[in-house]
Scaffold this active site. Structure first.
Site, PDB file in Angstrom:
ATOM      1  N   GLN A 153      -1.969   2.546   9.889  1.00 51.48           N
ATOM      2  CA  GLN A 153      -0.728   2.543   9.242  1.00 51.48           C
ATOM      3  C   GLN A 153       0.201   3.401  10.244  1.00 51.48           C
ATOM      4  OE1 GLN A 153      -3.578   3.043   7.912  1.00 51.48           O
ATOM      5  NE2 GLN A 153      -3.652   2.262   5.632  1.00 51.48           N
TER       6      GLN A 153
ATOM      7  N   ALA B 116       0.696   5.231  -2.190  1.00 53.99           N
ATOM      8  CA  ALA B 116       0.401   5.278  -3.585  1.00 53.99           C
ATOM      9  C   ALA B 116       1.649   5.403  -4.417  1.00 53.99           C
ATOM     10  CB  ALA B 116      -0.155   7.031  -3.635  1.00 53.99           C
TER      11      ALA B 116
ATOM     12  N   ARG C 215       0.766  -1.217   0.158  1.00 51.78           N
ATOM     13  CA  ARG C 215       0.053  -0.096   0.013  1.00 51.78           C
ATOM     14  C   ARG C 215       0.849   1.178   0.135  1.00 51.78           C
ATOM     15  NH1 ARG C 215       2.471   2.031   3.960  1.00 51.78           N
ATOM     16  NH2 ARG C 215       0.887   3.563   3.767  1.00 51.78           N
TER      17      ARG C 215
ATOM     18  N   ASP D  35      -2.957  10.490  -2.425  1.00 53.68           N
ATOM     19  CA  ASP D  35      -3.261   9.451  -3.381  1.00 53.68           C
ATOM     20  C   ASP D  35      -3.579  10.122  -4.757  1.00 53.68           C
ATOM     21  OD1 ASP D  35      -3.788   8.456  -0.665  1.00 53.68           O
ATOM     22  OD2 ASP D  35      -3.253   6.689  -2.009  1.00 53.68           O
TER      23      ASP D  35
ATOM     24  N   LYS E 198      -5.454   9.557   2.594  1.00 51.51           N
ATOM     25  CA  LYS E 198      -6.055   8.588   3.527  1.00 51.51           C
ATOM     26  C   LYS E 198      -7.042   9.304   4.530  1.00 51.51           C
ATOM     27  CE  LYS E 198      -5.271   5.313   3.852  1.00 51.51           C
ATOM     28  NZ  LYS E 198      -6.141   4.190   3.245  1.00 51.51           N
TER      29      LYS E 198
END
Lengths: 350, 350
Positions: free
Chosen positions: B196, B48, B46, B237, B248
């Site tokens: 994360q 971008a 994960r 992203d 996010k």
């Protein structure tokens, strides 16, 4: 509700264990005030009004368990227990308020026997508990005119029956709206770190049949922007004389985000949460809790071993972000320094 | 770093499994493009830039595995694989950017054999991966003049080596500041639902020896108010042509809260994340992910059975909240419609 947050039973205080809800329904029985203090500290019981009532019963337990020979000595034991109970958690003023109220009631009376002291302590705890439910229902009614008939709420933490003796404060407002036929939908902030929204509020709303969705706390902005939120409702742990409000961590962010979207931000609580002796929010002690609350979710570790964590349990929302403070003695608008004082006085006169 | 986000090895793509970090260090080996697509979808990989590079290698795998007899047929197989890879996740533009770039490179050339197609696809994936690291380091250098010598960051999600091929974007900025002798402290948003920040960013910062504390996402306001935050850094992203930025979930709240405290809010990313074909944020597709991401933390359930959940994986921060967008081609300030276009053109010329 099918459960009771707290209940006096066979000279003990029975608490539903909110740490394991909604996955396990189990109770903890407290036989002395130090057990109550520990249950408040470890959040077996939580929610400002609920810990106030629990502490009041903690004093009733102190009286029940005390082997003091005279009323004067028993009162000393109760005062000691009161100090221990007040020290359990620093931020919510309802804890100190309830302890002080029971002791003040006892101090105004002459007792012929220790039995009378016990009865009086328990009677005052019962009164506090009964009042809490009445007050919550009145708060809900007072909020009704502020809400459209089709209303989408965003709610933080848990302020329902579990956070109180019964019915709830900010969640009580949602419940009243639902019971009065409004079309209600609730976005439920999960409320990290302890997830009271995900665990407790969602569970209460399920039982009440109120449609809702759980979101992560970081999603409130996008939800307000795209899902048509009409009102944010939150509880409170201590409202300063100027309206600055300490409440569960994340409340301040939510208030800022509500302001950015023009969504009314309502603080909901009984007048017992208003602390006229605290002039402003910067004078409120903010409890910092153990790092494990963030590092562990149940048995699941979410931070690397050795990672440092900063875990303030509450934050302070400045009064300027608060549209209104809804109490049993009416809806308070700015300037809060005047309206909060009036509400407290009105509540005391009743 | 002691680990590699992704690595081409023996004609396979080896990914570190970010779903189980930092508690287990294990890798997943992808032998065909559909396995890469699945690894992107389930977030084994994960971030971008990282999913862009992974998709490029996915096309190299398509070429490697294809039994096509001619270069033309192999290119058709690669295009098919590209569609599958692009469909894995909709929001981060780097995925489509990398796929389109590899295919465009192949389309401009004449191939005498399928071997040449394979070599060219792999070479372009290698170029994308190598560029990513160079670009990230340049971004870090470009950000340096914006930061005081004693700097406290607040950072959301993970944008470090793990979110990229190496070094990181927003976390790369923090890393560069640290490597250039600035006194750095980082408040790390845990970043629900997938944590994360708590799991990956904290782990990377530990390895880099950068002092930090993990906070819940709802604590950012009180941290900015009381702990002296100098800069918020986040990744991206997809950056629309007008500067609106998808990132996010929780980023938008953080931007609003930063604005309320006068803290600079920096979006950090390579120019490959700028999508000049998307005029504004409302045109960006926001991925909604499975409710289990909120309902379960590892094996631990946190919502009642049957509770509804709303789980948008990203939100859009309007350009007006963004102090600057830091790219390898320079620091872009408003009006972004001009400065982003200039940055993209400058990057293409290199």
């Amino acid at each position: 509700m099918a459960y009771k947050t707290l209940e006096w039973k066979n000279n003990t205080l029975v608490l539903i264990d909110q740490r394991v809800l909604p996955f396990q329904i189990q109770t903890i029985t407290c036989s002395d005030p130090l057990e109550v203090a520990e249950a408040i500290r470890n959040m077996t019981v939580r929610g400002a009004p609920a810990i106030g009532a629990a502490a009041a019963y903690g004093l009733a337990l102190a009286a029940t368990r005390s082997r003091a020979a005279t009323p004067v000595k028993m009162l000393a034991a109760i005062r000691n227990a009161g100090e221990a109970l007040k020290a359990a958690r620093p931020t919510a003023v309802n804890l100190a308020w309830a302890v002080d109220r029971v002791i003040a009631t006892l101090e105004t009376r002459e007792f012929a026997s220790i039995i009378q002291v016990r009865e009086a302590a328990l009677a005052e705890a019962d009164t506090i508990a009964a009042e809490d439910v009445r007050v919550n229902k009145q708060i809900g009614l007072n909020a009704l005119p502020l809400l459209p008939d089709d209303v989408t709420f965003l709610h933080h933490c848990n302020t329902g029956a579990l956070a109180t003796v019964d019915y709830g404060t900010a969640l009580g407002v949602i419940r009243t709206a639902h019971e009065h036929g409004k079309k209600v939908f609730v976005y439920v902030d999960e409320t990290r770190p302890r997830l009271q929204g995900a665990r407790l509020t969602s569970w209460e709303l399920q039982q009440l049949g109120i449609p809702h969705k759980v979101i992560v706390d970081g999603a409130s902005g996008t939800v307000m922007k795209n899902q048509g939120v009409n009102a944010v409702t939150v509880g409170c742990d201590r409202v300063a004389a100027n309206g600055d409000t300490a409440n569960k961590i994340g409340t301040y962010n939510l208030a800022i985000v509500a302001r950015a979207h023009g969504v009314p931000f309502y603080v909901v609580g009984p007048t017992s949460t208003i602390d006229l002796d605290t002039p402003s929010g910067d004078k409120i002690t903010i409890e910092e809790r153990d790092s494990s609350e963030i590092s562990l979710v149940g048995a699941e570790r979410v931070t690397p071993v050795g990672a440092q964590v900063f875990n303030p349990a509450f934050d302070v929302t400045p009064a300027e972000y608060i549209t209104a403070i809804i109490t049993e003695a009416g809806v308070c608008y700015p300037p809060y320094t005047e309206t909060l004082r009036t509400a407290v006085e009105r509540a005391r006169q009743k």
